[in-house]
Design a protein around this motif. Structure first.
Motif, PDB file in Angstrom:
ATOM      1  N   ILE A  41       1.297  -6.026  -6.475  1.00 11.97           N
ATOM      2  CA  ILE A  41       1.043  -5.604  -5.031  1.00 11.97           C
ATOM      3  C   ILE A  41       2.307  -5.590  -4.376  1.00 11.97           C
ATOM      4  N   LYS A  43       4.333  -4.568  -0.671  1.00  7.52           N
ATOM      5  CA  LYS A  43       3.943  -4.156   0.742  1.00  7.52           C
ATOM      6  C   LYS A  43       5.329  -3.960   1.409  1.00  7.52           C
ATOM      7  N   VAL A  49       1.509  -0.754  -1.823  1.00  9.46           N
ATOM      8  CA  VAL A  49       1.620  -0.097  -3.202  1.00  9.46           C
ATOM      9  C   VAL A  49       1.011  -0.905  -4.379  1.00  9.46           C
ATOM     10  N   TYR A  50       0.278  -0.639  -5.270  1.00  9.98           N
ATOM     11  CA  TYR A  50      -0.368  -1.374  -6.325  1.00  9.98           C
ATOM     12  C   TYR A  50       0.113  -0.694  -7.411  1.00  9.98           C
ATOM     13  N   MET A  80     -10.127  -4.709  -3.440  1.00  6.99           N
ATOM     14  CA  MET A  80      -8.760  -4.027  -3.454  1.00  6.99           C
ATOM     15  C   MET A  80      -8.913  -2.770  -2.616  1.00  6.99           C
ATOM     16  N   ALA A  83      -5.205  -0.262  -0.608  1.00  9.10           N
ATOM     17  CA  ALA A  83      -3.919   0.306  -1.251  1.00  9.10           C
ATOM     18  C   ALA A  83      -3.985   1.738  -0.564  1.00  9.10           C
ATOM     19  N   CYS A  86      -1.533   3.927  -5.610  1.00  9.18           N
ATOM     20  CA  CYS A  86      -1.715   3.142  -6.843  1.00  9.18           C
ATOM     21  C   CYS A  86      -0.782   4.010  -7.898  1.00  9.18           C
ATOM     22  N   MET A 104     -11.282   0.833  -6.845  1.00 12.23           N
ATOM     23  CA  MET A 104     -10.430   1.160  -5.862  1.00 12.23           C
ATOM     24  C   MET A 104     -10.796   2.571  -5.419  1.00 12.23           C
ATOM     25  N   THR A 111      -6.407   6.345  -0.483  1.00 14.25           N
ATOM     26  CA  THR A 111      -5.428   5.814  -1.523  1.00 14.25           C
ATOM     27  C   THR A 111      -4.940   7.001  -2.650  1.00 14.25           C
TER      28      THR A 111
END
Length: 291
Positions: A41, A43, A49-50, A80, A83, A86, A104, A111
């Motif tokens: 992960i 930031k 952003v995953y 989660m 996000a 991803c 997610m 996302t």
């Protein structure tokens, strides 16, 4: 999250997501958390952003895949919810986990998801709508914005392969976020042209697999990656600002000691910066753009 309780999953889940929300990341900096294997992960500013989120519990991993996790996920899929984007590097279950993607996709309608062409049907089955699903076409930015730019790069796991439509089956990503350029290699070996391709991107921070490959793992159906020596040489030749080893810590029988990578770098490239992620750590990277 250096004092996180990873054994009490609900508390750890809340603590990780709360820590990400509370972390302030000024321009030219990134905050990063490792979920193990190739799952990260990242930031920058207010953008999260995953990459390859894999959060199945110990029991589910063993029941479904016959594998034993060496440590629990610091967050469950249902937590989660934060996000903005991803990124999926390829179709293997420890990189594209249907349970995690399904959770997610349901938790946050904003996302955006990026994945190779051969993964798109699986992503749709996980509930990702067409409006927020991007095909990872290599050599061009698939997301291009003021806050975030995402450019897929071909990966060779252990070979460069294309699907029947001609798209790369395995990719890494060059991401520009908050004034920092970072690279997640996905699963790959070093192939002809990779050094030059990455050198041209002027990477500030790179995440590289180091678990390698050998005949015995190949015989068990485990596809390999670059080893720690190759990762160090790639980092040196491509001129990465800082390199973080990955993909060495999650499953018994497919591990490597990150200290070997650090020792190799220290002996041969003593000016090359490295960082080994501790479990549960929040690592803050500061680029020249922040100074």
């Amino acid at each position: 999250m250096s004092n996180a309780n990873l054994n009490g999953r609900p508390d750890a889940d809340r603590q990780l997501i709360r820590e990400i929300a509370d972390t302030k990341v000024p321009y030219g900096m990134l905050a990063m958390w490792s979920l193990g294997q190739a799952s990260f992960i990242v930031k920058g500013g207010d953008t999260v952003v995953y990459v390859d989120p894999f959060a199945l519990s110990d029991e589910e991993v063993e029941r479904r895949y016959g594998l034993k996790r060496l440590f629990p996920s610091p967050a469950g899929p249902e937590q989660m919810t934060n996000a903005d984007c991803c990124l999926i590097t390829h179709e293997h279950a420890d990189h594209l986990d249907p349970d995690t993607i399904t959770a997610m996709a349901a938790a946050n309608a904003r996302t955006l998801f990026v994945a190779p062409n051969c993964c798109l049907d699986a992503m749709r089955e996980c509930g990702v709508s067409e409006a927020r699903l991007y095909r990872a076409e290599t050599e061009e930015a698939v997301i291009e914005g003021e806050r975030l730019s995402v450019k897929p790069i071909p990966a060779a796991h252990e070979q460069l392969e294309r699907d029947e439509e001609g798209f790369c089956k395995y990719v890494g990503y060059v991401v520009r976020l908050n004034g920092v350029t970072w690279y997640h290699a996905g699963d790959t070996i070093v192939y002809d042209g990779l050094v030059e391709r990455l050198a041209a991107e002027r990477i500030d921070l790179a995440l590289l697999p180091i678990n390698g490959r050998d005949a015995f793992r190949t015989g068990r159906g485990i596809i390999g990656n670059m080893d720690y020596r190759e990762a160090a040489e790639l980092a040196h030749l491509a001129g990465f600002g800082l390199t973080v080893p990955m993909h060495y810590d999650l499953f018994a029988g497919n591990t490597e000691r990150p200290g070997y990578f650090v020792d190799y770098v220290y002996e041969r490239f003593p000016r090359l910066r490295t960082h080994v992620m501790a479990r549960g750590e929040r690592y803050v990277f500061v680029s020249d753009a922040a100074l």
